[in-house]
Motif scaffolding. Structure first.
Motif, PDB file in Angstrom:
ATOM      1  N   ALA A 162       0.833  -1.207   0.000  1.00 51.13           N
ATOM      2  CA  ALA A 162       0.000   0.000   0.000  1.00 51.13           C
ATOM      3  C   ALA A 162       0.868   1.258   0.000  1.00 51.13           C
ATOM      4  O   ALA A 162       0.582   2.219  -0.719  1.00 51.13           O
ATOM      5  CB  ALA A 162      -0.935  -0.005   1.204  1.00 51.13           C
ATOM      6  N   GLU A 163       1.951   1.236   0.805  1.00 49.12           N
ATOM      7  CA  GLU A 163       2.878   2.379   0.816  1.00 49.12           C
ATOM      8  C   GLU A 163       3.486   2.592  -0.564  1.00 49.12           C
ATOM      9  O   GLU A 163       3.596   3.706  -1.065  1.00 49.12           O
ATOM     10  CB  GLU A 163       4.038   2.120   1.785  1.00 49.12           C
ATOM     11  N   LEU A 164       3.878   1.482  -1.167  1.00 45.54           N
ATOM     12  CA  LEU A 164       4.478   1.544  -2.496  1.00 45.54           C
ATOM     13  C   LEU A 164       3.472   2.127  -3.499  1.00 45.54           C
ATOM     14  O   LEU A 164       3.805   3.020  -4.289  1.00 45.54           O
ATOM     15  CB  LEU A 164       4.897   0.121  -2.886  1.00 45.54           C
ATOM     16  N   ALA A 165       2.242   1.634  -3.445  1.00 48.81           N
ATOM     17  CA  ALA A 165       1.211   2.120  -4.372  1.00 48.81           C
ATOM     18  C   ALA A 165       0.988   3.619  -4.176  1.00 48.81           C
ATOM     19  O   ALA A 165       0.926   4.381  -5.155  1.00 48.81           O
ATOM     20  CB  ALA A 165      -0.102   1.353  -4.166  1.00 48.81           C
ATOM     21  N   THR A 166       0.891   4.039  -2.910  1.00 51.60           N
ATOM     22  CA  THR A 166       0.651   5.460  -2.626  1.00 51.60           C
ATOM     23  C   THR A 166       1.774   6.314  -3.197  1.00 51.60           C
ATOM     24  O   THR A 166       1.533   7.339  -3.847  1.00 51.60           O
ATOM     25  CB  THR A 166       0.556   5.688  -1.098  1.00 51.60           C
ATOM     26  N   SER A 167       3.022   5.892  -2.958  1.00 51.58           N
ATOM     27  CA  SER A 167       4.149   6.706  -3.430  1.00 51.58           C
ATOM     28  C   SER A 167       4.227   6.697  -4.956  1.00 51.58           C
ATOM     29  O   SER A 167       4.591   7.694  -5.578  1.00 51.58           O
ATOM     30  CB  SER A 167       5.457   6.231  -2.803  1.00 51.58           C
ATOM     31  N   MET A 168       3.850   5.575  -5.575  1.00 50.17           N
ATOM     32  CA  MET A 168       3.859   5.530  -7.049  1.00 50.17           C
ATOM     33  C   MET A 168       2.830   6.495  -7.626  1.00 50.17           C
ATOM     34  O   MET A 168       3.085   7.192  -8.613  1.00 50.17           O
ATOM     35  CB  MET A 168       3.599   4.107  -7.553  1.00 50.17           C
ATOM     36  N   VAL A 169       1.652   6.542  -7.012  1.00 48.93           N
ATOM     37  CA  VAL A 169       0.621   7.469  -7.493  1.00 48.93           C
ATOM     38  C   VAL A 169       1.111   8.906  -7.314  1.00 48.93           C
ATOM     39  O   VAL A 169       1.037   9.725  -8.234  1.00 48.93           O
ATOM     40  CB  VAL A 169      -0.708   7.268  -6.723  1.00 48.93           C
ATOM     41  N   ARG A 170       1.641   9.210  -6.115  1.00 45.81           N
ATOM     42  CA  ARG A 170       2.096  10.577  -5.828  1.00 45.81           C
ATOM     43  C   ARG A 170       3.154  10.995  -6.851  1.00 45.81           C
ATOM     44  O   ARG A 170       3.073  12.055  -7.451  1.00 45.81           O
ATOM     45  CB  ARG A 170       2.647  10.642  -4.409  1.00 45.81           C
ATOM     46  N   ASP A 171       4.152  10.139  -7.053  1.00 44.49           N
ATOM     47  CA  ASP A 171       5.251  10.502  -7.957  1.00 44.49           C
ATOM     48  C   ASP A 171       4.801  10.583  -9.416  1.00 44.49           C
ATOM     49  O   ASP A 171       5.300  11.416 -10.175  1.00 44.49           O
ATOM     50  CB  ASP A 171       6.403   9.495  -7.818  1.00 44.49           C
ATOM     51  N   SER A 172       3.873   9.717  -9.804  1.00 43.68           N
ATOM     52  CA  SER A 172       3.453   9.762 -11.213  1.00 43.68           C
ATOM     53  C   SER A 172       2.723  11.083 -11.493  1.00 43.68           C
ATOM     54  O   SER A 172       2.880  11.663 -12.568  1.00 43.68           O
ATOM     55  CB  SER A 172       2.585   8.548 -11.571  1.00 43.68           C
ATOM     56  N   ILE A 173       1.949  11.566 -10.531  1.00 45.27           N
ATOM     57  CA  ILE A 173       1.239  12.835 -10.735  1.00 45.27           C
ATOM     58  C   ILE A 173       2.212  14.023 -10.652  1.00 45.27           C
ATOM     59  O   ILE A 173       2.120  14.970 -11.435  1.00 45.27           O
ATOM     60  CB  ILE A 173       0.072  12.982  -9.733  1.00 45.27           C
ATOM     61  N   SER A 174       3.185  13.962  -9.722  1.00 50.99           N
ATOM     62  CA  SER A 174       4.225  15.005  -9.697  1.00 50.99           C
ATOM     63  C   SER A 174       4.940  15.045 -11.038  1.00 50.99           C
ATOM     64  O   SER A 174       5.230  16.117 -11.581  1.00 50.99           O
ATOM     65  CB  SER A 174       5.274  14.720  -8.614  1.00 50.99           C
ATOM     66  N   ALA A 175       5.258  13.872 -11.563  1.00 49.41           N
ATOM     67  CA  ALA A 175       5.950  13.807 -12.858  1.00 49.41           C
ATOM     68  C   ALA A 175       5.098  14.445 -13.951  1.00 49.41           C
ATOM     69  O   ALA A 175       5.602  15.152 -14.822  1.00 49.41           O
ATOM     70  CB  ALA A 175       6.274  12.354 -13.212  1.00 49.41           C
TER      71      ALA A 175
END
Lengths: 232, 232
Positions: free
Chosen positions: B124-137
């Motif tokens: 879940a932590e991994l998924a959250t950080s992936m979503v956050r970073d993909s939108i920042s990108a």
């Protein structure tokens, strides 16, 4: 003249959508045929076919953006294009699901199955017909056909629950069946999700015809019910 | 002046996207918190929040179509809008996944868990950080950050495989654990799919920045390799 060209472009869009939907339907059917017959070559062909569906998605999306830029369509034509942009995402996910099933078939190659397949092929038939009807409803702008698709999703959910119970029971009684039962469970889940995607498509058709998305309507009605009587 | 307005509209679009992404991230976190603490109220709040995400999706889509119709953007701006149309579909599916987890939490209410949760919160932590970073990108048009997200998807797949093996083993050894193990397995699957959706978003960012979608590039390179040397 512009009007004629828009009609022409929308016709082309419809043809592409039908092609993409037909490929998605075929992918469902063949993935389950491959499972039934333990046909690894067919499973590999389903997996390879997903690239074509992905390319079609990109091509249709490009066509939609072109139509928006060139014709600035209004009202129903605008809804037809924006619905198409959503529909292709669902079709692509359906094809992904068939690929996931194809990969399980490859993993199961050569294993005797723990049980005869009954509900899974039924779910696949249901998914195929839901996809076919949802796209026909889109092309014919047929709200009633779309509504019938959304109702069939309950059948799909019921079939999934039945398989879930059956497989859970089997795993408890026959621990040696666990690994394969988990694979069958995921296949059932992928098929159930295909039903959800076909339902999404049908809901976009209802939006296209009526201008209101069924889920917005539910939200709207729920909000109305929460209002005190005097404010309705 | 038109240029200024387009910039303004794109800024608004970015704000909406960040809001939708933040809600999706929160939904992931809270669904797993609800699972950890067996908090039915929190699970219900995650499920209720999905309606807001659905509404945001519809609002952003509307904004995108407006931008296309009003400004007929070209090149990178056009890609930014068409990428946004795809990104919101992935964000909406991520929120759906959190809802699915919330529903399992409600079903498990009051049951002692068969095992402590270790890999699921990590996923879940991994998924959250992936979503956050993909939108920042997406917002920063940062191709390297997007690439880093796609690489993290392998970690996610590895975590899923680990959970699958562990739970399959547990079901074989302790048949009484089957029903709950199946629920945990589905939760892991939903999280793994969230990683796929974040990867999709990251791939759209690469398309937005470079003009080439990574999957098209792979297809193109594969096609090149199939050509006889003389024709390259």
């Amino acid at each position: 003249m512009v009007r004629l060209t828009l009609t022409h472009d929308l016709d082309q869009l419809h043809q592409d959508l039908v092609e993409m939907a037909t490929r998605a339907e075929t992918a469902i059917e063949e993935s389950i045929q491959a499972l039934n017959r333990q046909d690894a070559a067919l499973a590999r062909s389903v997996i390879a076919g997903d690239d074509v569906v992905d390319e079609l998605e990109r091509a249709i999306e490009h066509r939609c953006l072109n139509i928006l830029a060139r014709h600035q369509p209004l009202a129903r034509d605008l809804r037809a294009v924006s619905a198409a942009l959503k529909v292709i995402t669902d079709l692509e996910r359906i094809s992904d699901g068939a690929t996931d099933i194809g990969e399980i078939v490859l993993r199961l190659a050569g294993q005797a199955y723990i049980k005869p397949l009954v509900d899974i092929p039924r779910m696949a038939e249901l998914a195929t017909s839901m996809v076919r009807d949802s796209i026909s409803a889109y092309i014919q702008k047929d709200q009633h056909l779309a509504m019938a698709v959304t109702l069939r999703d309950d059948e799909m959910d019921a079939a999934f629950e039945r398989i879930l119970m059956e497989l859970t029971h089997m795993m408890r009684e026959h621990p040696e069946s666990v690994a394969q039962a988990v694979d069958f469970l995921f296949i059932a889940k992928y098929l159930e999700r295909m039903g959800d995607h076909a339902t999404n498509i049908a809901e976009w058709v209802i939006y296209l015809v009526t201008g209101v998305h069924p889920q917005d309507k539910e939200l709207h009605e729920a909000a109305q019910q929460e209002l005190p009587t005097g404010e309705q």
